[in-house]
Each structure stands twice: as C-alpha cells, then as structure tokens.
Scaffold this motif. Structure first.
Motif, mmCIF file in Angstrom:
data_model
loop_
_atom_site.group_PDB
_atom_site.id
_atom_site.type_symbol
_atom_site.label_atom_id
_atom_site.label_comp_id
_atom_site.label_asym_id
_atom_site.label_seq_id
_atom_site.Cartn_x
_atom_site.Cartn_y
_atom_site.Cartn_z
ATOM 1 N N ALA A 117 0.866 -1.187 0.000
ATOM 2 C CA ALA A 117 0.000 0.000 0.000
ATOM 3 C C ALA A 117 0.893 1.226 0.000
ATOM 4 O O ALA A 117 1.900 1.270 0.721
ATOM 5 N N GLY A 118 0.538 2.232 -0.794
ATOM 6 C CA GLY A 118 1.379 3.418 -0.827
ATOM 7 C C GLY A 118 0.820 4.519 -1.688
ATOM 8 O O GLY A 118 -0.325 4.457 -2.160
ATOM 9 N N THR A 119 1.660 5.532 -1.929
ATOM 10 C CA THR A 119 1.245 6.741 -2.639
ATOM 11 C C THR A 119 2.397 7.271 -3.483
ATOM 12 O O THR A 119 3.570 7.143 -3.112
ATOM 13 N N LEU A 120 2.050 7.899 -4.607
ATOM 14 C CA LEU A 120 3.008 8.539 -5.500
ATOM 15 C C LEU A 120 2.662 10.018 -5.661
ATOM 16 O O LEU A 120 1.489 10.395 -5.634
ATOM 17 N N TRP A 121 3.690 10.835 -5.844
ATOM 18 C CA TRP A 121 3.528 12.255 -6.174
ATOM 19 C C TRP A 121 4.566 12.626 -7.222
ATOM 20 O O TRP A 121 5.630 12.019 -7.300
ATOM 21 N N LYS A 122 4.270 13.659 -7.999
ATOM 22 C CA LYS A 122 5.268 14.213 -8.895
ATOM 23 C C LYS A 122 6.284 15.020 -8.093
ATOM 24 O O LYS A 122 5.980 15.504 -7.000
ATOM 25 N N ALA A 123 7.501 15.170 -8.658
ATOM 26 C CA ALA A 123 8.577 15.859 -7.946
ATOM 27 C C ALA A 123 9.465 16.566 -8.965
ATOM 28 O O ALA A 123 9.386 16.297 -10.166
ATOM 29 N N PRO A 124 10.328 17.454 -8.506
ATOM 30 C CA PRO A 124 11.177 18.213 -9.433
ATOM 31 C C PRO A 124 12.278 17.358 -10.039
ATOM 32 O O PRO A 124 12.612 16.280 -9.546
ATOM 33 N N GLY A 125 12.870 17.883 -11.124
ATOM 34 C CA GLY A 125 13.967 17.200 -11.779
ATOM 35 C C GLY A 125 15.287 17.405 -11.055
ATOM 36 O O GLY A 125 15.385 18.139 -10.062
ATOM 37 N N SER A 126 16.318 16.773 -11.565
ATOM 38 C CA SER A 126 17.639 16.788 -10.924
ATOM 39 C C SER A 126 18.192 18.207 -10.817
ATOM 40 O O SER A 126 18.104 18.993 -11.759
ATOM 41 N N GLY A 127 18.767 18.500 -9.680
ATOM 42 C CA GLY A 127 19.470 19.757 -9.497
ATOM 43 C C GLY A 127 18.580 20.969 -9.347
ATOM 44 O O GLY A 127 19.085 22.097 -9.336
ATOM 45 N N LEU A 182 2.571 11.298 6.798
ATOM 46 C CA LEU A 182 2.714 12.301 5.750
ATOM 47 C C LEU A 182 2.100 13.631 6.177
ATOM 48 O O LEU A 182 2.667 14.704 5.937
ATOM 49 N N ASP A 183 0.958 13.560 6.809
ATOM 50 C CA ASP A 183 0.322 14.786 7.297
ATOM 51 C C ASP A 183 1.192 15.460 8.352
ATOM 52 O O ASP A 183 1.316 16.694 8.379
ATOM 53 N N ARG A 184 1.829 14.653 9.212
ATOM 54 C CA ARG A 184 2.668 15.219 10.276
ATOM 55 C C ARG A 184 3.863 15.960 9.691
ATOM 56 O O ARG A 184 4.217 17.052 10.147
ATOM 57 N N VAL A 185 4.515 15.383 8.668
ATOM 58 C CA VAL A 185 5.699 16.047 8.123
ATOM 59 C C VAL A 185 5.317 17.275 7.300
ATOM 60 O O VAL A 185 6.115 18.189 7.133
ATOM 61 N N ARG A 186 4.080 17.303 6.802
ATOM 62 C CA ARG A 186 3.621 18.512 6.109
ATOM 63 C C ARG A 186 3.285 19.639 7.076
ATOM 64 O O ARG A 186 3.522 20.814 6.789
ATOM 65 N N SER A 187 2.735 19.259 8.223
ATOM 66 C CA SER A 187 2.158 20.279 9.112
ATOM 67 C C SER A 187 3.042 20.665 10.283
ATOM 68 O O SER A 187 2.829 21.706 10.911
ATOM 69 N N GLU A 188 4.049 19.834 10.598
ATOM 70 C CA GLU A 188 4.914 20.108 11.741
ATOM 71 C C GLU A 188 6.378 20.069 11.299
ATOM 72 O O GLU A 188 6.754 19.235 10.470
ATOM 73 N N LEU A 226 4.100 16.986 -1.343
ATOM 74 C CA LEU A 226 3.239 15.900 -0.838
ATOM 75 C C LEU A 226 1.796 16.376 -0.717
ATOM 76 O O LEU A 226 1.075 16.019 0.209
ATOM 77 N N ASP A 227 1.368 17.160 -1.649
ATOM 78 C CA ASP A 227 0.015 17.719 -1.666
ATOM 79 C C ASP A 227 -1.023 16.598 -1.740
ATOM 80 O O ASP A 227 -0.995 15.787 -2.677
ATOM 81 N N PRO A 228 -1.936 16.520 -0.794
ATOM 82 C CA PRO A 228 -2.959 15.456 -0.834
ATOM 83 C C PRO A 228 -3.791 15.466 -2.115
ATOM 84 O O PRO A 228 -4.289 14.420 -2.534
ATOM 85 N N GLN A 229 -3.939 16.627 -2.731
ATOM 86 C CA GLN A 229 -4.720 16.700 -3.964
ATOM 87 C C GLN A 229 -3.927 16.227 -5.190
ATOM 88 O O GLN A 229 -4.503 16.069 -6.267
ATOM 89 N N ALA A 230 -2.645 16.006 -5.016
ATOM 90 C CA ALA A 230 -1.798 15.611 -6.135
ATOM 91 C C ALA A 230 -1.332 14.162 -6.001
ATOM 92 O O ALA A 230 -0.404 13.742 -6.690
ATOM 93 N N ARG A 231 -1.975 13.404 -5.171
ATOM 94 C CA ARG A 231 -1.515 12.057 -4.841
ATOM 95 C C ARG A 231 -2.136 11.009 -5.766
ATOM 96 O O ARG A 231 -3.230 11.187 -6.302
ATOM 97 N N VAL A 232 -1.425 9.896 -5.903
ATOM 98 C CA VAL A 232 -1.964 8.693 -6.526
ATOM 99 C C VAL A 232 -1.785 7.561 -5.517
ATOM 100 O O VAL A 232 -0.660 7.150 -5.231
ATOM 101 N N ASP A 233 -2.865 7.091 -4.950
ATOM 102 C CA ASP A 233 -2.800 5.994 -3.991
ATOM 103 C C ASP A 233 -2.775 4.664 -4.745
ATOM 104 O O ASP A 233 -3.482 4.481 -5.749
ATOM 105 N N MET A 234 -1.985 3.746 -4.266
ATOM 106 C CA MET A 234 -1.824 2.483 -4.995
ATOM 107 C C MET A 234 -1.787 1.298 -4.034
ATOM 108 O O MET A 234 -1.351 1.411 -2.888
ATOM 109 N N ARG A 235 -2.285 0.191 -4.539
ATOM 110 C CA ARG A 235 -2.136 -1.092 -3.864
ATOM 111 C C ARG A 235 -1.675 -2.123 -4.891
ATOM 112 O O ARG A 235 -2.020 -2.035 -6.071
ATOM 113 N N TYR A 236 -0.892 -3.069 -4.395
ATOM 114 C CA TYR A 236 -0.336 -4.116 -5.248
ATOM 115 C C TYR A 236 -0.567 -5.432 -4.525
ATOM 116 O O TYR A 236 -0.035 -5.649 -3.423
ATOM 117 N N VAL A 237 -1.398 -6.297 -5.114
ATOM 118 C CA VAL A 237 -1.833 -7.510 -4.417
ATOM 119 C C VAL A 237 -1.778 -8.697 -5.361
ATOM 120 O O VAL A 237 -1.625 -8.560 -6.579
#
Length: 938
Positions: free
Chosen positions: A281-291, A362-368, A436-447
């Motif tokens: 179980a997990g989540t993906l987000w887009k992120a910036p390029g190298s450097g 994830l919420d904790r590291v965003r908010s604190e 780590l914007d909650p509106q930009a997330r893709v939640d995933m499961r692999y079973v």
C-alpha cells in the motif's frame, strides 16, 4: 590529495536532550572529499574528464552518452537499453563479445547500464591497459557493427533479462512497470526503461541503426577516466583515438521539452500480479527534476522519513509490527521526478490501517517541522553515503558522471552536497507541504491476482513520442581476420605500494587485523564471532542469523531506537548476519565518528538482550521475508541447494531458517546462543579504510579489550560438510514462475586443500564471469539467459542460471556438457594465464575498498588461514600448472557427479528434462519442506 566540502550545519550532530534522545558523547564535523578533476573538450564535442589517483593499480574508463530511456522512440520502449547491449558486441576490428576477453582476460571487469538520462559503458582494468580500453571505446563509438546477428541475439538476451528482473521476482512488476506508469503523465520516463516483451518483439534492425545514427556520437558523449595514469599521456591518447571521429552527420536534438503538469485531483488504483506474497500500500507524487532548487531538501526529507531504523516510517510501521518494510524515496531525472511512499504489509495487518498510518505520517511532516536532531541525522547519513561512494577513483568517477548527465554540470555532485548542508528545518517542511500535496496524490495497492495491466493503467492517455529519421547507408561488418587492427598491448605497469597488514592479539584473546586501504576518511570494522548456521540445531535453523541480525534491538543501556538514533546520527551504517561458520558484524563510519560508533557496536556484541517484543516482531518479519523469497525461483533454488547438497550435515542447515524453524525460536534460544558462541577468545576484528593501522588497533583494544566471558570458548563443529550426498535431479514445480532457475552442484575441496587453487582456476574456465564457458554457451551463443556462471563455496562447486521455463532443460544440458568437456580437455598455457589474471584482478579490486578487504580477510580467517594470505593470492594461482588445473577439473567436475535443481513451471520443461535425467524428483513448491534432505517428497 583532496579539498573538503563541509556540511554546513552538520557539525551539530549531538542529539537534543530528551527522555528518548541521549546526547552523544562526541561531536564531529562530517565532510566529504571534493571530487578533483581536469576537464577539456575536443573539437568534435567530446567532453573529457580526468580523475588521477596514483594510490591504485587500476584505471576506470567510462563513456557516458546523454542518451537514455527517455529517448526511446514511439512504440519502442526499452530501446535505449536494447541498444546498450548491441553497441558492446561487435566493431570492424572486434569480433562478437571480444570486449569480454579484452577486459576479463587481463584482470579487469566491464559492464554497461541505461538510465532515463544516460547510457554508460565502463571498464576497470589494471592501469597498464588504459590504451587498450580507449581503443575499444573508439571502436564502439566510430565503427560499431549493428547487424542482424547482433540485433537478434541481444534482443533475446534483453527479453531474458526482463523475465529475470521483472517477471520472476515477486515485486518486479511493481518496481519496473506499475510505479513509472503512474508517477508520470506526459514525460517519456513513464514508459519502463527495460521495455516490454511486445515492444521488443516489434523492434527491427532498421530501428537500431536509426537510433544509433540519431543519437550516438562524440558530441553526445563524455569520457571519464579515473585511476592511475599520467595526465600528459592521457591527453595524447585521447587525441589519437578520438579527435578524428566526426560529429553526428544528421543529429537529432536530445532535448525533452515536455514537463509534467501539476496533478490537481487525487486518484487510486489496485494492481494485481500472480506471484505477490504480501500486499503493498502506498502513494506517488510528482517531484522536481535533478538539481532543481528543492532537490536537496527532498533528499533530506526522504532520509528523515525512511532512512534507517530511527526513521519515521520504520518507527510507525515496522517497529509497530504492521509492515515488513516501509519506503519513502525521491527518484529524479533531468526533466522531472517522483516521490514514492509505500509499505509491504504484515499479512495479519489491516491494509486500510497501514494506509492510515502512512497518511498520518505524511500529514505530520507537512504540518509540523522536523526536529533539529532529525535534520542533523539525515545530513550525516547523506554525507556518509558520499564518503562511501568516493572511497575509490571509480566511485568518484561514477558519482561525478551520474550528476553530470542529469544536470550538465560536472560539479553537480559537490554542489548537491553543499546544498544539503544548507537545508534547514523550515526547508524540509516547505517541500513536504509543496510536493506531498494530498490533492496531487496517486494511492496504490499491489496484491496477488491475475496479471492485468489495465487495472493500473494511467487514465491520462499515453503521449505520442518522437519517431526517428530512417537510417542511411549500409551497416558495417567485422573485417576479415587478416585485415583487422589488433588492439594495443599494455603500457607501463605503475608501482603501487600495498597496504601493510598489521596483526595484534589483545590480552583477552581477541585477534585484530588492520590495514589502511585508502585516504578517504571512512573506515569499516568487521567483527567475526563463531557460531554460524552450522551451529544451529536443524529444527532451530536460522538461530545464529536471528541472534546476529537483531542484536541491535536492545542492550541493558540502550533501546533499539536509541541504538539506531546514535549510529545514524554519526553517519554510521551497521549490519549483522550469520554465515555458515561464523557471524559477522559490520560497522562503516566516518573516521572522525568511528570511536563513538564503535562504542555502540561493542555494546551490542557484548550485551545484546533481545527484548521480547522486539524478538517477536523481528521473528515475524523474518518469516514474512521468507514468504517473499519462496516466490522467487532464483532465491528458492539457492535455498533448496543447501539440504540437497549437504544432507543432514551441519552445512545443510539453512542460514535464514525455514518458516517452521523460525516459528520455533524463543528469546531464550538467542540469549543462549550469544552466551555460548560470542566469545573473545575466538573473536576476530578486522579494521580497514582511511584509518592508520595502529589507531585501528588502539580503538579495537578500547572497545573490546575489557570483554570477559566466564565460560570456555565454544568447540569447533565436527565434520560440518559431511561425507557427501547422492546425485539427484530435483524439480520444484512453481506453476506461476515467470522464469526457471537452474542450479547444478557437486563436491569440491575446501580452501585449505592442496587442490583448491587448481580447482579455482578450473572453475574460472568453466564459469568465471562473462569469459567463462557457461556464459559463452548459454548467453552469447544461445541467448537463452541473461547470464550463467559457477563458483566455489565450502566443499562445493555450484553452477547457476535463470532462463525462460521452456528452455530450462536446454540450460541443464549445456551445464552437463560443459562439465564433461572441462574434465576431458587439456588446459592450454594461454588460457591458464588469462584465467589467473581474471581471478587476480577481481581480488585486487576488492582489496582496495574497506568492505572488500574486510570480507576477504574475514573469510580467510574463518577457513583457518592467516590474514597475510590476502597478499599471496596471485602467487598461489601462479603456482598452478596446466596439468594440475586439468586434473582438478577431471577429479571434481563431471556431469555424472552433478546434482541438478530446477525451480520453475515444470509443465514447460519436465518431459524434456526427463530425457536428459530420467530419475527426476518432482516436488510441488506449495508442499516443499526445506528442513530435510528429502524436501517433503512423498
């Protein structure tokens, strides 16, 4: 030799005072050696970077093309990787796979790899062969042969690589297919870099030629040379071999102009695959390029979240028992990247609950804000990573090259470290909130389930990517033998002083071996104690390994989290495992922090308490980990080989145990094992790296000199390998296996036997690397496997390969034919010498790193040999005659004496295998019993 980059802010590695955060006894400023280099560019656009190092006897040549999987043409995913295989094979003056002989047969090694941003081709050889390697790079850049033979063979090999790396492992599809498909929307990185069977099958030779003409030339390449060479000579050689190569005649722009749009709505999917033992179980987000500006802060964020046992996700999910493993990482390429956070769940855990814990963290590291201690710890870990990479000239070349191709800046690796040093607590919270914007997330499961790519398909339509101009002209061909240019021979052999090996015995019997193997300020301490898997009762298999691997879960003075907190804040890495005849504890740390980290190591070895809650959790994790291995044909074949080849002898006990044996262990078993086997009188400590030998001895004495145990030292295990087992042919039927694993084993002499070195050379002829006969027959000639080889283990020689299920019997036949061929042929002088150089070169490279040196010396001492044997390896090989090598092959390596083990879908190969070996024993994987030699056969 080095200038130093200081980690701004990393000096304060003392932890904040608190109930669970003890202050470190010692503070140190961590630094990493700056990568010193000289750079110039030829008129044809070839960039050259030189990293001289006269302390090594090796030189690494690497050619980095700014062409990666992101440049795969439309409908041709995996093409850059396929072309990487093609380019290495033939040129006008090099016959098929001659590159293997030009490297391995002089004591070197070679390989190539493809990433999103680049493809690199690299070799490490004795320094005298620098010119030879530059000649091979010229050939491959200027005169490659891209013909139907190369194309067809290498495409088949790549398909086998895909099966081995993607279809066979339990989480291969998840890592290679599922994540990329959903991490990106419009960038070409969305496609799997290894491609798909369908796209590979649809590719043509014309596609390969067009790809080469569009992208490959000196104007898209950087040559990096690192090691022992004369700078003036290098400049002259580069001019001689590369200056006349023209730029691409009809270049295609390498620029990828697309950029990922911001995702504004969350979505989710569930992916299924046939061999998934534990759900993800997990989540993906887009992120910036190298450097980019936020990259360094995201490095720190990833370390805080999931680096080590003091990380947030480890504490929340693994230490709590809800997950077997938890990950958070930042993956980057030039145009964009992604963040991934996921957990492999405990089978008894509620996946929804695991997902909720992930979201809460994830919420904790965003908010604190993170704490100052977490920030300092993350920086220490990241700087220590760089120290490890920069321990050798080759490591520095690769760190520079990887950063260069993603940013265009040869100083990007150093700049990244400087940026990490400047990261603040506020920076980490800012990038967490932004990316780590909650509106930009893709939640995933692999079973577990049927394979169904449609279930995880990205709803954003796959873009249409570029197509390439058609190839022009006719393909080159290998020149007739009499017309080919011979590669240049070796140059001057540099004089390099071997590090002195210092040996001392402490008053309590601890043996110490120390050597300064380099100047980079990082060191490794390996502690070897008796009591490996051969000491385990068969029904308690895994006891020694469990005692070692979870020793860091608590002492009388420190909890598991305090141990992790202290080590990680020092930039130290710690690991422990049990081998067959002993248990190994390894600590690698910056030299400045070695004493403080060593105090933790010594405390763990001398006083591990195995708290009940930690024991129960780690035992359950080990059982769940075995469930994963049992779904992997290669891992399972390796486990089956132990009891089959050694029977009821102590060596037949699986070091990692079985699910049943692990379930039977108690905390008291572990305590009893430690008290019985971890004894100073039989303990060996090896220290190497950028630390002076006498300093290492003094440190070891300070850490272990007072260690006293009231009991007598443990006795040696009698007859650990037994008298030998009957020859068998065993098939483990795994109907959903994505590939078959083939093992063949037979009796061999021990390391102290007079035949050992003769058989070492015979084995190198048989299966030593890419120049071994097994590799040549299985991969090069037949293209039915990604690789094949053989090796000597204690009292056994084992050959192995993985192949598609339908060709498992063909691999078995090749193995048997090559066993008998080796035993029936004389060994030519030139072949003997080439294999001596191959073995000696591998050994010499290992001795240049602290980890490699320690592993070699530890295993020598386990075998009852003195550490000085590490310096005599080449001499021992030189003493072997052709007659002795041939006799050893005939005495030990025979088809009739080989036990065969095949793990795979038996319906695809069983009848053909029975035609080779009629007495096949078939055992369903679901009913396999690894605790006995009969494997549960009814």
């Amino acid at each position: 030799m080095y200038r130093t980059i200081l980690a701004a802010g990393a000096a304060a590695i003392a932890l904040a005072t608190g109930a669970t955060a003890p202050v470190l006894a010692q503070e140190a400023t961590l630094s990493a050696p700056e990568i010193a280099f000289t750079e110039w560019t030829l008129d044809n656009g070839l960039r050259v970077i030189a990293l001289p190092d006269d302390s090594t006897g090796q030189v690494t040549t690497s050619l980095w093309y700014e062409v990666g999987s992101k440049h795969d043409p439309e409908g041709r995913s995996g093409f850059a990787h396929l072309f990487e295989h093609i380019l290495s094979r033939k040129t006008e003056n090099m016959f098929y796979n001659q590159i293997y002989g030009l490297t391995a047969d002089v004591g070197g090694t070679r390989n190539a790899s493809t990433g999103a941003d680049r493809t690199n081709y690299y070799e490490t050889v004795p320094a005298a062969y620098l010119e030879t390697m530059l000649w091979t790079h010229r050939e491959r850049m200027f005169k490659p042969v891209v013909d139907q033979e190369v194309f067809d063979r290498e495409r088949d090999v790549v398909k086998e690589e895909l099966r081995q790396r993607v279809l066979a492992p339990p989480y291969g599809r998840f890592q290679r297919f599922v994540i990329a498909e959903n991490a990106y929307d419009v960038l070409p990185q969305r496609r799997p870099g290894i491609g798909s069977i369908e796209d590979l099958d649809s590719a043509t030779l014309d596609d390969a030629r067009a790809f080469h003409q569009a992208y490959y030339g000196p104007d898209t390449a950087t040559l990096i040379v690192a090691g022992n060479f004369d700078m003036n000579n290098l400049r002259a050689l580069v001019d001689d071999y590369f200056a006349d190569i023209p730029r691409r005649a009809d270049p295609v722009d390498l620029t990828i102009s697309a950029r990922e749009p911001q995702r504004t709505q969350p979505r989710s999917f569930v992916a299924t695959a046939p061999n998934v033992p534990l759900p993800v179980a997990g989540t993906l987000w887009k992120a910036p390029g190298s450097g980019e500006a936020d990259s360094a802060a995201l490095d720190v964020l990833a370390a805080v979240m999931a680096r080590g046992q003091n990380s947030r996700l480890y504490d929340a999910l693994v230490r709590s028992g809800q997950a077997v493993d938890a990950s958070f990482f930042y993956s980057e390429s030039e145009e964009g990247g992604f963040l991934a956070s996921f957990a492999i769940t405990n089978p008894q855990a509620d996946v929804d609950a695991v997902e909720a814990v992930l979201e809460a963290e994830l919420d904790r590291v965003r908010s604190e804000p993170i704490t100052a201690a977490e920030l300092a710890e993350a920086k220490s870990e990241l700087f220590s990573d760089s120290l490890r990479r920069r321990e050798t000239a080759r490591g520095r070349a690769f760190e520079l090259g990887e950063a260069l191709v993603s940013t265009g800046n040869p100083r990007a690796a150093d700049a990244r470290l400087e940026a990490i040093g400047r990261v603040t607590v506020e920076d980490v919270q800012r990038v967490a909130a932004k990316w780590l914007d909650p509106q930009a997330r893709v939640d995933m499961r692999y079973v577990a389930g049927e394979e169904n790519p449609a279930a995880y398909a990205n709803p954003v339509p796959m873009p249409t990517f570029r197509s390439l101009p058609a190839a022009t002209g006719e393909p080159l061909s290998v020149l007739p033998e009499g017309q080919r240019q011979d590669p240049p021979g070796p140059g001057t052999v540099p004089s390099v002083e071997r590090p002195a090996i210092v040996e001392r015995d402490l008053a309590n019997g601890v043996s110490v071996v120390a050597a300064q193997t380099g100047d980079v300020p990082i060191a490794t301490m390996t502690v070897l104690v008796p009591g490996g898997s051969i000491s385990d009762p068969r029904m308690k298999a895994g006891l020694a390994n469990m005692a070692a691997s979870i020793a860091d879960q608590g002492t009388a003075e420190m909890s598991a989290q305090e141990i992790a907190q202290k080590l990680e804040s020092l930039g130290a890495s710690f690991g422990a495992t049990a081998g067959s005849e002993g248990s190994f504890f390894s600590l690698t740390a910056p030299v400045a922090n070695m004493a403080a980290a060593g105090e933790v190591l010594a405390s763990v070895i001398k006083g591990a308490t195995y708290p009940e809650d930690a024991f129960e959790r780690e035992r359950k994790r080990a059982i769940d980990g075995l469930a994963v291995s049992l779904k992997d044909p290669g891992a399972l074949a390796s486990m089956v080989a132990r009891p089959v080849l050694y029977g009821d002898a102590p060596y037949g006990t699986l070091p990692g145990g079985t699910q049943a044996s692990l379930a039977s262990l108690t905390r008291e078993d572990l305590v009893r094992h430690r008290e019985t086997y971890w004894h100073p009188a039989r303990t060996k400590v090896i220290v190497s790296g950028g630390i002076a030998p006498e300093q290492a001895v003094a440190l070891t004495n300070a850490l272990f000199g007072d260690w006293q145990v009231a009991s007598a030292p443990p006795a040696e295990i009698a007859e650990p390998t037994g008298a030998g087992e009957p020859v068998r042919t065993i098939v483990i039927d795994m109907p959903d296996a994505g590939q078959a694993a083939v093992y063949a084993g037979m009796r061999a002499p021990s390391r102290t036997d007079s035949d050992y070195y003769a058989l070492e050379i015979a084995n190198a002829i048989l299966g030593g690397g890419s120049s071994g006969r097994l590799f040549e027959e299985v991969r090069t000639k037949r293209s039915i496997s990604y690789g094949a080889g053989s090796g000597l283990i204690t009292d056994r020689l084992v050959a192995s390969s993985q192949t598609q299920n339908s060709t498992a019997d063909e691999v078995v036949q090749v193995f048997l034919d090559e066993f008998d061929r080796l035993g029936n042929e004389a060994v030519a002088d030139d072949l003997l010498n080439r294999r001596r150089l191959y073995l000696g070169g591998n050994y010499a490279r290992s001795l240049e790193t602290s980890g490699g040196f320690n592993a070699i010396v530890a295993n020598l001492m386990l075998d009852g040999l003195e550490p000085a044997e590490a310096a005599r390896y080449a001499e021992r090989l030189q003493a072997v005659s052709p007659e002795a090598a041939a006799k050893a092959a005939g005495d030990y390596i025979t088809a009739d004496g080989a036990t065969i083990i095949v793990v795979g879908n038996a319906s695809e190969f069983l009848d053909d295998l029975r035609a080779i070996r009629p007495d096949v024993e078939v055992i369903p994987a679901a009913s396999l019993d690894l605790s006995s030699a009969d494997m549960g056969l009814e």
